[in-house]
Design an enzyme around this catalytic site. Structure first.
Site, PDB file in Angstrom:
ATOM      1  N   GLU A 425     -15.117 -60.063 -51.415  1.00 59.62           N
ATOM      2  CA  GLU A 425     -16.320 -59.278 -51.180  1.00 59.62           C
ATOM      3  C   GLU A 425     -16.113 -58.332 -49.999  1.00 59.62           C
ATOM      4  O   GLU A 425     -15.784 -58.757 -48.899  1.00 59.62           O
ATOM      5  CB  GLU A 425     -17.498 -60.220 -50.873  1.00 59.62           C
ATOM      6  CG  GLU A 425     -18.748 -59.492 -50.415  1.00 59.62           C
ATOM      7  CD  GLU A 425     -19.830 -60.461 -49.901  1.00 59.62           C
ATOM      8  OE1 GLU A 425     -19.585 -61.683 -49.890  1.00 59.62           O
ATOM      9  OE2 GLU A 425     -20.890 -59.966 -49.512  1.00 59.62           O
ATOM     10  N   ASP A 498     -18.735 -63.986 -48.634  1.00 61.78           N
ATOM     11  CA  ASP A 498     -19.316 -64.435 -47.366  1.00 61.78           C
ATOM     12  C   ASP A 498     -20.278 -65.593 -47.598  1.00 61.78           C
ATOM     13  O   ASP A 498     -20.830 -65.747 -48.681  1.00 61.78           O
ATOM     14  CB  ASP A 498     -20.110 -63.282 -46.719  1.00 61.78           C
ATOM     15  CG  ASP A 498     -19.182 -62.190 -46.210  1.00 61.78           C
ATOM     16  OD1 ASP A 498     -17.998 -62.492 -45.971  1.00 61.78           O
ATOM     17  OD2 ASP A 498     -19.661 -61.041 -46.067  1.00 61.78           O
ATOM     18  N   ASP A 500     -23.293 -65.945 -46.918  1.00 59.56           N
ATOM     19  CA  ASP A 500     -24.666 -65.496 -46.657  1.00 59.56           C
ATOM     20  C   ASP A 500     -25.358 -65.156 -47.982  1.00 59.56           C
ATOM     21  O   ASP A 500     -24.814 -65.432 -49.051  1.00 59.56           O
ATOM     22  CB  ASP A 500     -24.674 -64.292 -45.704  1.00 59.56           C
ATOM     23  CG  ASP A 500     -23.955 -63.094 -46.310  1.00 59.56           C
ATOM     24  OD1 ASP A 500     -23.519 -63.178 -47.485  1.00 59.56           O
ATOM     25  OD2 ASP A 500     -23.831 -62.068 -45.621  1.00 59.56           O
ATOM     26  N   ASP A 502     -26.076 -62.301 -49.563  1.00 59.21           N
ATOM     27  CA  ASP A 502     -25.367 -61.384 -50.458  1.00 59.21           C
ATOM     28  C   ASP A 502     -24.171 -62.065 -51.106  1.00 59.21           C
ATOM     29  O   ASP A 502     -23.904 -61.911 -52.282  1.00 59.21           O
ATOM     30  CB  ASP A 502     -24.877 -60.152 -49.685  1.00 59.21           C
ATOM     31  CG  ASP A 502     -26.014 -59.163 -49.452  1.00 59.21           C
ATOM     32  OD1 ASP A 502     -27.118 -59.403 -50.000  1.00 59.21           O
ATOM     33  OD2 ASP A 502     -25.789 -58.178 -48.722  1.00 59.21           O
TER      34      ASP A 502
END
Ligand code: 0RA
Length: 633
Positions: A425, A498, A500, A502
């Site tokens: 990503e 990641d 998180d 997203d």
């Protein structure tokens, strides 16, 4: 002992004895089984007889009670089973119904159109399988009663009092010598009674359980129209439900339908209140009427232009909720499970009823007609676009063959058994991964930001997405039915995102993509998820990569006064190439999680819910899973 009214044996009473004995000897032949399903069957059979009275228009309330001693009473306010003595047999109609196999509906004459329950062995089988039964009939201002033991009458039909109104009351105690259990399941039965109430509009079914004091009454003024409303109650609907009812020859056809914004079809069909889970001629008639009528309507109103192709069956079914219910005198069921209606004439009857009903409805409600057609056209477009996108991708990868995407940093090793592809990503993490990797066997494909920023990510949009197409080319094995395992360019595909919101979105999306388009990749154990660290903790001279909060707490407990430095990593981009290699990519140190089909199915469901347009379940999902899914809401 069965006796005729004049007290002597005759041929028919011997037949009765043989019939009832046959039922007791081989109960499975008559009621399917002697477990709880067979037990429920007994109640069903008795209630079916009362429902038949309701279908004949002679009864509007049925009470079912399970007593503490596990006997069951069914009361209806129908005409009452006739008690007159039959000239030839010398027996009352009541005794005949209760003791002769399959005698149930034969006494009705014209008023008794629909044959009694197709579950259909007749109440005499219930009698044969019960320790005792008693029946009371209210007719002509009097109450008549007869009692039975293991199917045999133990009393004459006797006048026992005066009655207001008419009806039949049957109480039976299932025989514990025959059934494994006589503990009825309240929920199973009440679910069935609810369904029966939907299927017989205007009929009230009251179900009471004296074992635990529970009681429900089911009554649906709208019948199957209420059923459709109930099924759609949490969904976005396009219009009011449409209802069609028509009698043709001796068949009654009832259909209720309503379109929602869902992507799936929910259609249930019934024949004489039996749920035909495998469909049959009524379902076929319904489907062809729907497709034809919608196409005709769309053409006539020029919503479907001359050069456009017809809506397909799939196009008109997406988002449809429908109940198809037919009642007929001599239903024929196909297949082992009796779950498919076979009567050929029914197909045409349903087709005519539905075509005319829909045409009339659209004439009176043109705006609903337009809405429905528009919805079907959208479905058709999406379907064609998905098909085209698939073909383009396949053609392109065939044409381009070895033209790998420019963003791919490939490895030097050519033997795919030893290679792996990291889907990373973001460009910055992609850059670190390229520098930190072992380029002999590790390839890196960076994926830009939110790779798919569409709120309703339908398949066509997914496949026309640049990043997704790049993945397909890099993986090299094609998609869908043309997936070819031998062309896989890597033996491990590793998703690295990641930790998180997203990142979790992108992971869900990629898993969904692989699940829907390359399930073999998952089944073959080729898909993995990288586990980047959450912290780096320096304790004195030692440093640790830490992958969970629990692990962090464990380390902190052993600190013992030494100097500590904790660095928290919010994204892959915060690590330099060496750190990324050491913590996440080095095969001798890293942890990677192999994706199973179960993981992928779950992701695909999450995906549908997050991206779909059905607001209530979506909100519910986000609220209940906000913590796990790491979503900010
Ligand atoms: C035969 C004929 C008639 C009614 C019934 C049977 C009947 C059967 C059951 C079973 C449970 N409840 C029932 N109620 C009625 C019609 C008699 C007439 O025309 O009066």
């Amino acid at each position: 002992m069965a006796t005729t009214n004049n007290g002597s044996y005759d041929a028919s009473s011997i037949q009765v004895l043989e019939g009832l004995e046959a039922v007791r000897r081989r109960p499975g032949m008559y009621i399917g089984s002697t477990d709880i399903r067979g037990l429920h069957h007994l109640v069903q059979e008795v209630v079916d007889n009362s429902v038949d009275e309701a279908l004949a228009g002679a009864c509007d309330h049925i009470y079912i009670t399970i007593h503490k001693d596990k006997s069951v009473t069914v009361i209806d306010n129908g005409r009452g089973i006739p008690v007159e003595t039959h000239a030839r047999t010398g027996k009352s109609a009541l005794e005949t119904v209760m003791t002769v196999l399959h005698a149930g509906g034969k006494f009705g004459g014209s008023g008794y159109k629909v044959a009694s329950g197709l579950h259909g062995v007749g109440v005499s089988a219930v009698n044969a399988l019960s320790e005792w039964v008693w029946v009371e009939v209210r007719r002509d201002g009097k109450v008549y009663r007869q009692e039975y033991h293991e199917g045999h009458p133990t009393t004459e039909v006797t006048e026992v009092g005066t009655a207001e109104g008419t009806g039949t009351t049957t109480t039976f105690l299932a025989d514990k010598k025959i059934f494994g259990t006589i503990d009825y399941n309240f929920d199973t039965l009440s679910q069935r009674f609810r369904e029966m109430a939907y299927l017989t509009k205007g009929l009230m079914l009251t179900f009471a359980d004296e074992r635990n004091g529970r009681e429900f009454s089911f009554y649906f003024e709208g019948g199957i129209l209420s059923f459709v409303r109930h099924l759609n109650k949490n969904l976005t609907v396009l219009h009011q439900p449409i209802y069609v009812e028509r009698e043709m020859d001796l068949t009654t056809v009832e259909v209720a339908l309503q379109y929602t914004s869902e992507f799936t079809e929910t259609a249930f069909s019934f024949a004489n209140n039996i749920n035909t889970v495998d469909g049959g001629t009524h379902m076929t008639g319904f489907r062809s009427a729907l497709t034809r009528t919608l196409n005709d309507y769309a053409r006539k109103n020029n919503i479907l232009k001359e050069d456009e192709t017809n809506l397909s069956g799939d196009d008109v079914r997406e988002g449809l909720t429908a109940i198809i219910s037919v009642k007929l005198t001599e239903p024929q069921f196909e297949s082992q499970t009796k779950a498919k209606l076979g009567n050929a004439e029914v197909r045409n009857q349903v087709e005519v009823a539905v075509s005319e009903g829909l045409r009339n409805y659209f004439e009176e409600n043109p705006s609903d007609g337009k809405k429905i057609i528009e919805k079907c056209l959208t479905t058709a477009r999406a379907r064609r676009a998905a098909q085209m996108a698939r073909e383009t991708v396949i053609r392109k990868s065939a044409l381009e063959g070895l033209t790998l995407p420019g963003k791919l940093a490939d490895c030097s090793e050519k033997d795919s058994a030893r290679t792996e592809l990291y889907l990373v990503e973001g460009d910055s993490a992609g850059g670190s991964a390229k520098q930190g990797r072992d380029r002999r066997f590790q390839a890196i494909l960076p994926l830009r930001g939110k790779i798919l920023n569409v709120e309703r990510a339908r398949e066509d949009k997914m496949l026309s997405n640049e990043e997704i197409r790049t993945i397909i080319t890099a993986v090299g094995a094609g998609i869908g039915t043309r997936f070819n395992h031998d062309k896989l360019r890597y033996s491990r595909i590793i998703i690295m995102t990641d930790a998180d919101v997203d990142g979790s979105h992108i992971r869900t999306l990629l898993l969904t993509f692989f699940f829907r388009n390359m399930p073999e990749l998952i089944e073959g154990g080729h898909l993995y998820i990288a586990q980047p660290p959450l912290y780096r903790i320096q304790v004195g001279k030692e440093s640790h990569w830490v992958y969970s909060d629990e692990e962090r707490d464990g380390i902190m407990r052993k600190v013992n006064g030494k100097p500590v430095n904790i660095q928290r990593y919010k994204g892959l981009g915060e690590m330099n190439p060496e750190q990324l290699w050491e913590s996440t990519m080095d095969p001798t140190q890293r942890t990677i999680l192999q994706v199973t089909m179960d993981d992928a199915v779950l992701a695909s469901e999450v995906f549908s819910m997050l991206m779909g347009d059905s607001v209530p379940p979506r909100r519910r999902f986000i609220q209940t899973h906000a913590k796990q899914a790491n979503l900010d809401v």
